[in-house]
Design a protein around this motif. Sequence first.
Motif, PDB file in Angstrom:
ATOM      1  N   ALA A  10     -34.941  26.458   9.543  1.00 24.75           N
ATOM      2  CA  ALA A  10     -34.103  25.259   9.626  1.00 24.75           C
ATOM      3  C   ALA A  10     -34.269  24.415   8.366  1.00 24.75           C
ATOM      4  O   ALA A  10     -33.282  23.897   7.810  1.00 24.75           O
ATOM      5  N   LEU A  11     -35.510  24.271   7.903  1.00 20.22           N
ATOM      6  CA  LEU A  11     -35.765  23.512   6.680  1.00 20.22           C
ATOM      7  C   LEU A  11     -35.086  24.161   5.484  1.00 20.22           C
ATOM      8  O   LEU A  11     -34.470  23.487   4.646  1.00 20.22           O
ATOM      9  N   TYR A  12     -35.179  25.490   5.404  1.00 18.34           N
ATOM     10  CA  TYR A  12     -34.552  26.217   4.312  1.00 18.34           C
ATOM     11  C   TYR A  12     -33.033  26.068   4.340  1.00 18.34           C
ATOM     12  O   TYR A  12     -32.392  25.876   3.299  1.00 18.34           O
ATOM     13  N   VAL A  13     -32.442  26.144   5.534  1.00 21.95           N
ATOM     14  CA  VAL A  13     -30.986  26.006   5.666  1.00 21.95           C
ATOM     15  C   VAL A  13     -30.542  24.612   5.237  1.00 21.95           C
ATOM     16  O   VAL A  13     -29.575  24.453   4.481  1.00 21.95           O
ATOM     17  N   VAL A  14     -31.250  23.591   5.689  1.00 24.02           N
ATOM     18  CA  VAL A  14     -30.901  22.214   5.320  1.00 24.02           C
ATOM     19  C   VAL A  14     -31.007  22.022   3.808  1.00 24.02           C
ATOM     20  O   VAL A  14     -30.111  21.435   3.177  1.00 24.02           O
ATOM     21  N   TYR A  15     -32.084  22.516   3.216  1.00 23.83           N
ATOM     22  CA  TYR A  15     -32.272  22.405   1.759  1.00 23.83           C
ATOM     23  C   TYR A  15     -31.148  23.119   1.012  1.00 23.83           C
ATOM     24  O   TYR A  15     -30.561  22.571   0.063  1.00 23.83           O
ATOM     25  N   THR A  16     -30.836  24.344   1.426  1.00 23.61           N
ATOM     26  CA  THR A  16     -29.829  25.138   0.718  1.00 23.61           C
ATOM     27  C   THR A  16     -28.432  24.549   0.871  1.00 23.61           C
ATOM     28  O   THR A  16     -27.658  24.512  -0.096  1.00 23.61           O
ATOM     29  N   VAL A  17     -28.094  24.091   2.076  1.00 23.03           N
ATOM     30  CA  VAL A  17     -26.780  23.489   2.304  1.00 23.03           C
ATOM     31  C   VAL A  17     -26.641  22.210   1.466  1.00 23.03           C
ATOM     32  O   VAL A  17     -25.597  21.984   0.831  1.00 23.03           O
ATOM     33  N   ALA A  18     -27.673  21.376   1.447  1.00 27.16           N
ATOM     34  CA  ALA A  18     -27.639  20.153   0.640  1.00 27.16           C
ATOM     35  C   ALA A  18     -27.465  20.499  -0.833  1.00 27.16           C
ATOM     36  O   ALA A  18     -26.699  19.833  -1.561  1.00 27.16           O
ATOM     37  N   LEU A  19     -28.143  21.544  -1.292  1.00 32.66           N
ATOM     38  CA  LEU A  19     -28.031  21.975  -2.691  1.00 32.66           C
ATOM     39  C   LEU A  19     -26.631  22.502  -2.978  1.00 32.66           C
ATOM     40  O   LEU A  19     -26.036  22.186  -4.024  1.00 32.66           O
ATOM     41  N   LYS A  30     -35.475  25.847 -11.522  1.00 36.01           N
ATOM     42  CA  LYS A  30     -36.350  25.128 -10.585  1.00 36.01           C
ATOM     43  C   LYS A  30     -35.908  25.348  -9.143  1.00 36.01           C
ATOM     44  O   LYS A  30     -36.738  25.622  -8.265  1.00 36.01           O
ATOM     45  N   THR A  31     -34.607  25.224  -8.884  1.00 33.67           N
ATOM     46  CA  THR A  31     -34.134  25.382  -7.502  1.00 33.67           C
ATOM     47  C   THR A  31     -34.286  26.822  -7.022  1.00 33.67           C
ATOM     48  O   THR A  31     -34.537  27.062  -5.841  1.00 33.67           O
ATOM     49  N   LEU A  32     -34.151  27.790  -7.936  1.00 36.78           N
ATOM     50  CA  LEU A  32     -34.361  29.188  -7.561  1.00 36.78           C
ATOM     51  C   LEU A  32     -35.810  29.434  -7.149  1.00 36.78           C
ATOM     52  O   LEU A  32     -36.086  30.147  -6.183  1.00 36.78           O
ATOM     53  N   ILE A  33     -36.726  28.822  -7.891  1.00 39.24           N
ATOM     54  CA  ILE A  33     -38.149  28.980  -7.574  1.00 39.24           C
ATOM     55  C   ILE A  33     -38.464  28.334  -6.226  1.00 39.24           C
ATOM     56  O   ILE A  33     -39.151  28.919  -5.376  1.00 39.24           O
ATOM     57  N   ILE A  34     -37.938  27.118  -6.015  1.00 36.09           N
ATOM     58  CA  ILE A  34     -38.184  26.419  -4.753  1.00 36.09           C
ATOM     59  C   ILE A  34     -37.631  27.226  -3.586  1.00 36.09           C
ATOM     60  O   ILE A  34     -38.296  27.415  -2.561  1.00 36.09           O
ATOM     61  N   GLY A  35     -36.405  27.708  -3.739  1.00 34.20           N
ATOM     62  CA  GLY A  35     -35.795  28.509  -2.680  1.00 34.20           C
ATOM     63  C   GLY A  35     -36.579  29.773  -2.392  1.00 34.20           C
ATOM     64  O   GLY A  35     -36.777  30.152  -1.240  1.00 34.20           O
ATOM     65  N   GLY A  36     -37.059  30.434  -3.461  1.00 32.66           N
ATOM     66  CA  GLY A  36     -37.841  31.649  -3.282  1.00 32.66           C
ATOM     67  C   GLY A  36     -39.158  31.395  -2.579  1.00 32.66           C
ATOM     68  O   GLY A  36     -39.557  32.156  -1.688  1.00 32.66           O
TER      69      GLY A  36
END
Length: 235
Positions: A10-19, A30-36
């Motif tokens: 859920a946290l990952y989905v919220v982060y990715t959708v916001a991005l 940076k965002t690729l590293i955070i997502g990974g």
Amino acid sequence: MTAALLSLLALYVVYTVALNLATGGERSGKTLIIGGVMHLPIIALASIAAARQGVFSRQLVSPVGIGVGLALGHLIFGVSLLISDRSFRDAAWHFIDLPALWRYGVDEPGVLGRFVGLSVSEEIVYRAGAQSALLALSWPAPLAIGVVAVCFSAVHKHFFKNPFLVSAEFLGFAFIIGFLYYWTGSLILVIVIHAVRNIEIAYLEEIIKEQGDKEDGPQDQELTHQGMDEQLGTT
């Protein structure tokens, strides 16, 4: 473990959708590293959950599951192409163009390996992991399949950029593979269907690129590019 998996996802989905909404799907280093970093524990937890369900058994390499997945994946993608490209000619041409598609897979093993790996990881996380976890919590099957399909679609960067019809088709695809996994319990089936979609999109992208390089190519052999180009972001 179920709570940890669903919470992290859920946290990952919220982060990715916001991005995706903020950047239009563009990714910085940076965002690729955070997502990974966020995604690694999700894959690990989903894999453990799938192993406890007995998903990684001999059925994972079932010839029947693989064969049905190849045939069904090609059929589903042909329908998807018809919906997004709105051209029966293009869909029919692609449906019978199996020899060229086979040659593409043989000639581009890197593409084949990449998309098979992507399909494996996503199906473990979303279908074997999240969908099964929601069902184990006594969620009604349609609700569990639907929520996971929406989350799966929303984390793809193209989902909020494409025209409504193209995004709706992609969401429909997510519903279909969710239902198929619920109905059959076959992970290999949905992995193969998913991989076929990704590989066929890459194949069509290559065709469009080649046609674009031919300034004097026959006009009647060109595809209707608008819907297809938008479809190419669905991997």
